[in-house]
Design an enzyme around this catalytic site. Structure first.
Site, PDB file in Angstrom:
ATOM      1  N   HIS A  66       0.867  -1.183   0.000  1.00 58.19           N
ATOM      2  CA  HIS A  66       0.000   0.000   0.000  1.00 58.19           C
ATOM      3  C   HIS A  66       0.905   1.236   0.000  1.00 58.19           C
ATOM      4  O   HIS A  66       2.080   1.166   0.402  1.00 58.19           O
ATOM      5  CB  HIS A  66      -0.899   0.001   1.236  1.00 58.19           C
ATOM      6  CG  HIS A  66      -2.066  -0.937   1.139  1.00 58.19           C
ATOM      7  ND1 HIS A  66      -3.143  -0.893   1.994  1.00 58.19           N
ATOM      8  CD2 HIS A  66      -2.333  -1.952   0.265  1.00 58.19           C
ATOM      9  CE1 HIS A  66      -4.015  -1.836   1.673  1.00 58.19           C
ATOM     10  NE2 HIS A  66      -3.548  -2.498   0.630  1.00 58.19           N
ATOM     11  N   GLU A 119       1.179   3.788   1.897  1.00 57.22           N
ATOM     12  CA  GLU A 119       1.793   4.144   3.184  1.00 57.22           C
ATOM     13  C   GLU A 119       3.000   3.258   3.491  1.00 57.22           C
ATOM     14  O   GLU A 119       4.034   3.723   3.970  1.00 57.22           O
ATOM     15  CB  GLU A 119       0.784   3.984   4.334  1.00 57.22           C
ATOM     16  CG  GLU A 119      -0.473   4.828   4.221  1.00 57.22           C
ATOM     17  CD  GLU A 119      -1.605   4.098   3.531  1.00 57.22           C
ATOM     18  OE1 GLU A 119      -1.365   3.438   2.494  1.00 57.22           O
ATOM     19  OE2 GLU A 119      -2.742   4.187   4.008  1.00 57.22           O
ATOM     20  N   CYS A 179      -5.728   1.736   6.173  1.00 56.07           N
ATOM     21  CA  CYS A 179      -6.382   0.499   6.613  1.00 56.07           C
ATOM     22  C   CYS A 179      -5.719   0.032   7.916  1.00 56.07           C
ATOM     23  O   CYS A 179      -4.763   0.652   8.390  1.00 56.07           O
ATOM     24  CB  CYS A 179      -6.256  -0.576   5.526  1.00 56.07           C
ATOM     25  SG  CYS A 179      -4.578  -1.217   5.324  1.00 56.07           S
ATOM     26  N   CYS A 217      -1.936  -0.577   7.537  1.00 53.70           N
ATOM     27  CA  CYS A 217      -1.126   0.643   7.435  1.00 53.70           C
ATOM     28  C   CYS A 217      -1.150   1.443   8.742  1.00 53.70           C
ATOM     29  O   CYS A 217      -0.130   2.032   9.126  1.00 53.70           O
ATOM     30  CB  CYS A 217      -1.595   1.481   6.257  1.00 53.70           C
ATOM     31  SG  CYS A 217      -1.257   0.657   4.675  1.00 53.70           S
TER      32      CYS A 217
END
EC number: 3.5.4.33
Lengths: 151, 151
Positions: free
Chosen positions: A55, A57, A85, A88
């Site tokens: 992701h 991040e 999420c 993260c």
């Protein structure tokens, strides 16, 4: 009426989100800033790299930690276009990031103000300052356009 | 009395946890199995690699996904010596792992049966079958020995 300007790191994160969409990745971008300088940035790369953890991040945090040669990013700020999420948010806590600024809310997948609410757990060992809604409209529009185009 | 034998992948995860301790990393090991074969494995590497996301599960998942050339590990099982944290539980959901078998409980840092309870959230898009307590005593002893040695 004066509209508060979007901070430069969030503008860069939005730009990165646009680059993600251009290569078929969900348009989310993230930037890690230290002392006014970008020390790590990235966008979703899960499809490109066959990495379910990639992701925006995680990519930005890993790059910042590598660039700084330190596991903890205590004096750094993370800007990301979408609510992180649970994965993260957990990574943000592990990295000890001082602040988290994000754009659009994510009621379906977010783990900050929704679902797992990682930073709200008693056991959470580090809570960043959280600011939300920065660049929200642009971030949400990028996501809407991406998913509309795939239908 | 018959003691149910510890499955081979968990024995390997415990071995990896021991290797972690030997290099000064928190002793947690993880193994991804597909069709009886190990397709990815690892132990904590946060200090060695200056990567706050390099928990054993993340390392093993990334390696398995890279080895298989696929973002999703739907037909794979993850064995890890300690209850995954919120970050790792989120990664397990994103990777669509079929099963999660872990050893010791982690009331302070776990995100499966404690804290964020990632898989119990209504918004969680994938829940693995979860089996806990497998190799628990050995996993907990490795952690106790490691932290006692650092005091």
């Amino acid at each position: 009426m004066t509209r508060w300007p979007t901070p430069l790191p969030m503008l860069r994160a939005l730009e990165l989100a646009g680059e993600a969409a251009a290569v078929g990745e969900v348009p989310v971008g993230a930037v890690v800033v230290k002392g006014g300088e970008i020390v790590g940035e990235g966008h979703n790369l899960t499809r490109t790299t066959n990495d379910p953890t990639a992701h925006a991040e995680i990519v930005a945090i890993r790059r910042a930690a590598e660039a700084l040669g330190q596991e903890r990013l205590e004096d750094c700020a993370l800007f990301v276009t979408l609510e992180p999420c649970a994965m993260c948010a957990g990574a943000i806590a592990h990295a000890r990031l001082a602040t988290l600024t994000y754009g659009a809310n994510d009621p379906k997948g977010g783990g900050v103000e929704h679902g797992a609410r990682v930073f709200a757990q008693a056991q959470c060992h580090h809570r960043p300052e959280v600011v939300s809604g920065v660049g929200e409209a642009e971030a949400a529009e990028l996501l809407r356009g991406f998913f509309a185009g795939r239908r």
